[in-house]
Design a protein around this motif. Structure first.
Motif, mmCIF file in Angstrom:
data_model
loop_
_atom_site.group_PDB
_atom_site.id
_atom_site.type_symbol
_atom_site.label_atom_id
_atom_site.label_comp_id
_atom_site.label_asym_id
_atom_site.label_seq_id
_atom_site.Cartn_x
_atom_site.Cartn_y
_atom_site.Cartn_z
ATOM 1 N N GLY A 159 -83.964 57.107 15.207
ATOM 2 C CA GLY A 159 -83.295 58.063 14.327
ATOM 3 C C GLY A 159 -81.876 58.294 14.805
ATOM 4 O O GLY A 159 -81.533 57.989 15.954
ATOM 5 N N PRO A 160 -81.008 58.830 13.936
ATOM 6 C CA PRO A 160 -79.630 59.113 14.347
ATOM 7 C C PRO A 160 -79.588 60.154 15.465
ATOM 8 O O PRO A 160 -80.210 61.209 15.360
ATOM 9 C CB PRO A 160 -78.978 59.650 13.059
ATOM 10 C CG PRO A 160 -79.872 59.195 11.948
ATOM 11 C CD PRO A 160 -81.249 59.152 12.516
ATOM 12 N N VAL A 161 -78.867 59.856 16.519
ATOM 13 C CA VAL A 161 -78.730 60.789 17.637
ATOM 14 C C VAL A 161 -77.835 61.950 17.202
ATOM 15 O O VAL A 161 -76.745 61.720 16.664
ATOM 16 C CB VAL A 161 -78.117 60.078 18.855
ATOM 17 C CG1 VAL A 161 -77.855 61.070 19.994
ATOM 18 C CG2 VAL A 161 -79.040 58.962 19.329
ATOM 19 N N PRO A 162 -78.259 63.205 17.395
ATOM 20 C CA PRO A 162 -77.372 64.330 17.060
ATOM 21 C C PRO A 162 -76.051 64.231 17.810
ATOM 22 O O PRO A 162 -76.002 63.787 18.965
ATOM 23 C CB PRO A 162 -78.177 65.553 17.513
ATOM 24 C CG PRO A 162 -79.610 65.107 17.451
ATOM 25 C CD PRO A 162 -79.584 63.659 17.854
ATOM 26 N N TYR A 163 -74.987 64.643 17.151
ATOM 27 C CA TYR A 163 -73.647 64.506 17.728
ATOM 28 C C TYR A 163 -73.522 65.234 19.062
ATOM 29 O O TYR A 163 -72.813 64.783 19.961
ATOM 30 C CB TYR A 163 -72.610 65.036 16.739
ATOM 31 C CG TYR A 163 -71.185 64.899 17.193
ATOM 32 C CD1 TYR A 163 -70.565 63.654 17.218
ATOM 33 C CD2 TYR A 163 -70.457 66.013 17.614
ATOM 34 C CE1 TYR A 163 -69.254 63.522 17.637
ATOM 35 C CE2 TYR A 163 -69.146 65.892 18.040
ATOM 36 C CZ TYR A 163 -68.539 64.643 18.043
ATOM 37 O OH TYR A 163 -67.241 64.507 18.469
ATOM 38 N N ALA A 164 -74.223 66.355 19.216
ATOM 39 C CA ALA A 164 -74.105 67.137 20.449
ATOM 40 C C ALA A 164 -74.906 66.555 21.605
ATOM 41 O O ALA A 164 -74.682 66.914 22.757
ATOM 42 C CB ALA A 164 -74.568 68.576 20.194
ATOM 43 N N ASP A 165 -75.841 65.662 21.318
ATOM 44 C CA ASP A 165 -76.750 65.171 22.355
ATOM 45 C C ASP A 165 -76.133 64.035 23.162
ATOM 46 O O ASP A 165 -75.162 63.386 22.752
ATOM 47 C CB ASP A 165 -78.055 64.682 21.727
ATOM 48 C CG ASP A 165 -78.929 65.819 21.244
ATOM 49 O OD1 ASP A 165 -78.466 66.968 21.281
ATOM 50 O OD2 ASP A 165 -80.070 65.564 20.831
ATOM 51 N N LEU A 166 -76.743 63.791 24.307
ATOM 52 C CA LEU A 166 -76.362 62.647 25.124
ATOM 53 C C LEU A 166 -76.841 61.358 24.463
ATOM 54 O O LEU A 166 -77.841 61.343 23.747
ATOM 55 C CB LEU A 166 -76.981 62.764 26.519
ATOM 56 C CG LEU A 166 -76.547 63.959 27.375
ATOM 57 C CD1 LEU A 166 -77.350 63.992 28.670
ATOM 58 C CD2 LEU A 166 -75.060 63.886 27.684
#
Length: 466
Positions: A159-166
């Motif tokens: 899934g797309p990695v959230p922008y805030a996550d590593l």
């Protein structure tokens, strides 16, 4: 790329393309040709257009000339101009100035600003709006042929990695090939994987060209399989070609099982560490503390581990400390569950159920890594059957040796194909269900830049109508 930048998705900037109303079309053409800006709002497909799915829209640097019919008979130019007109129609206008807003990688800002200056337009940085998540683009995702880009599908498929996550791409690759090697531990089979990786990297065979991006996974799996094959003393089975440096899966299944579960605990601890960072980046210290994939869940996990270790090694102090840490983790998790449920009697019941699920899931997640030992044992057993049959036929001499060679070749091929598939699937399963479920609690929004190629202004002949 500096090393800290590789720890998270590509840093995005909120920008506005500002141009005189008369130059807006030329500015949008250059934005489309650069292909690095996701404009607001995203383009919505228009029904009935582009009957040919493989039609690639294009635009001219300058607006089509009414005196050159060939420029109007090109379906790709017609589609490209239609998209540009749609974007221009959605622009914000004030007086003689128009602007469109979107997201783009920060690193591409200078190059696009220079191109827009050629037509009298400007690229303006805007503040990041509160409560709006930037689109996510993993490092190397836009360069598929690069090493980092070849690793991206392992994470992007989840899934797309959230922008805030590593961005865990390199670590996820390392964990995947390590787990694969434990289950596929055979030096001979590992060398075959290394040869396959070299062939893919060289573009051979040509029919396998679509699989070329998989070469880092095949290479990593080959290295770890060869390494564990040497540790197990396996080279196309128990042939004694390589010395055993550690243990034989068939002779020491319990030791292998303990190792697999212990490795799983280490990987889960690493996933919790990354999860805590992600929860903090997503929602601050409250999310990092109370979320089950944050400090509270990690405390329960580590506390339970210390409690079990203290009881096994008869260390009461370690066991008591572990129990205290686990209880604190459960208290923190219960506060988070209760607040999320809205309080009251219903919230209390839901909290009890969630706590029970948290504890049971932790135990199941750790035990799930026992499959590393189980499938490693299966691989060794199949290879041993093939080798035993080959050796028994070979000792008879004569034509039996030819049959023995066939048994070895076809048995090895069957074992290799079957176990490679099983190990690949099981390693992926452990990666997604046990590890990624702690790293990510939400999904991000993938970066979808607007791109239309700019073609030369010389149009010699019309393309066939679509």
């Amino acid at each position: 790329m500096r090393w800290p930048e590789g720890l998270w998705p590509v840093r995005m900037a909120r920008v506005a393309v500002v141009a005189p109303a008369g130059a807006l079309r030329d500015a949008l053409v250059r934005v489309a040709d650069a292909g690095v800006v996701e404009l607001d709002p995203g383009r919505r497909p228009r029904a009935g257009r582009n009957a040919a799915a493989d039609l690639e829209p294009a635009v001219l640097a300058s607006a089509p000339d009414p005196g050159r019919p060939a420029e109007w008979n090109r379906p790709d130019l017609a589609e490209g101009e239609a998209q540009v007109r749609e974007r221009a129609a959605g622009a914000v206008r004030k007086g003689h100035v128009a602007a469109v807003v979107g997201w783009m990688p920060r690193a591409a800002h200078a190059a696009l600003a220079a191109r827009l200056a050629e037509v009298g337009a400007a690229l303006v940085r805007l503040p990041h709006p509160r409560g709006v998540e930037a689109p996510s683009l993993l490092q190397g995702e836009d360069r598929r042929e690069s090493l980092r880009g070849s690793l991206v599908p392992l994470v992007a498929t989840y899934g797309p990695v959230p922008y805030a996550d590593l961005d865990p791409t390199p670590l996820a690759w390392a964990a995947y090939v390590l787990m694969f090697g434990i289950m596929f531990g055979d030096a001979g089979h590992g060398l075959l994987l290394l040869a396959a990786a070299a062939a893919l990297l060289a573009g051979r065979p040509r029919r396998a060209a679509p699989l070329r991006r998989a070469w880092p996974f095949v290479l990593g799996a080959g290295i770890t399989s060869t390494a564990f094959g040497v540790l197990y003393g396996e080279f196309f089975g128990p042939t004694r070609v390589v010395p055993r440096l550690w243990l034989s899966p068939l002779d020491s299944p319990v030791r292998l099982l303990v190792f697999a579960v212990g490795l799983g605990a280490v990987l889960l601890a690493g996933a919790y560490a990354l999860g805590i960072v992600n929860r903090w980046r997503e929602g601050g210290w409250s999310a990092a503390l109370y979320e089950p994939s944050g400090i509270s869940g990690a405390s329960v996990f580590l506390g339970a581990g210390a409690l079990a270790a203290g009881a096994y090694f008869q260390r009461p102090g370690v066991a008591l400390a572990g129990a205290a840490v686990a209880v604190l983790g459960l208290v923190a998790a219960s506060i988070g569950f209760f607040a999320r449920a809205g309080g009251g009697g219903t919230g209390a019941v839901e909290t009890v159920v969630e706590l029970f699920d948290l504890v049971m899931r932790l135990g199941a997640n750790v035990v799930s890594f026992a499959r590393l030992a189980a499938f490693g044992l299966t691989h060794a057993a199949l290879a041993a059957v093939v080798w035993t049959g080959t050796a028994a036929l070979w000792h008879h001499g004569g034509i039996a040796r030819a049959v023995a060679a066939l048994v070895f070749v076809f048995g090895t091929a069957l074992t290799f194909a079957l176990e490679a598939l099983v190990a690949g699937v099981q390693a992926l399963r452990l990666e997604y269900y046990e590890l990624f479920s702690r790293l990510f609690t939400t999904q991000g929004r993938p970066f979808r830049p607007w791109h239309i190629r700019m073609t030369a202004e010389e149009v010699d002949a019309p393309c066939p109508q679509v």
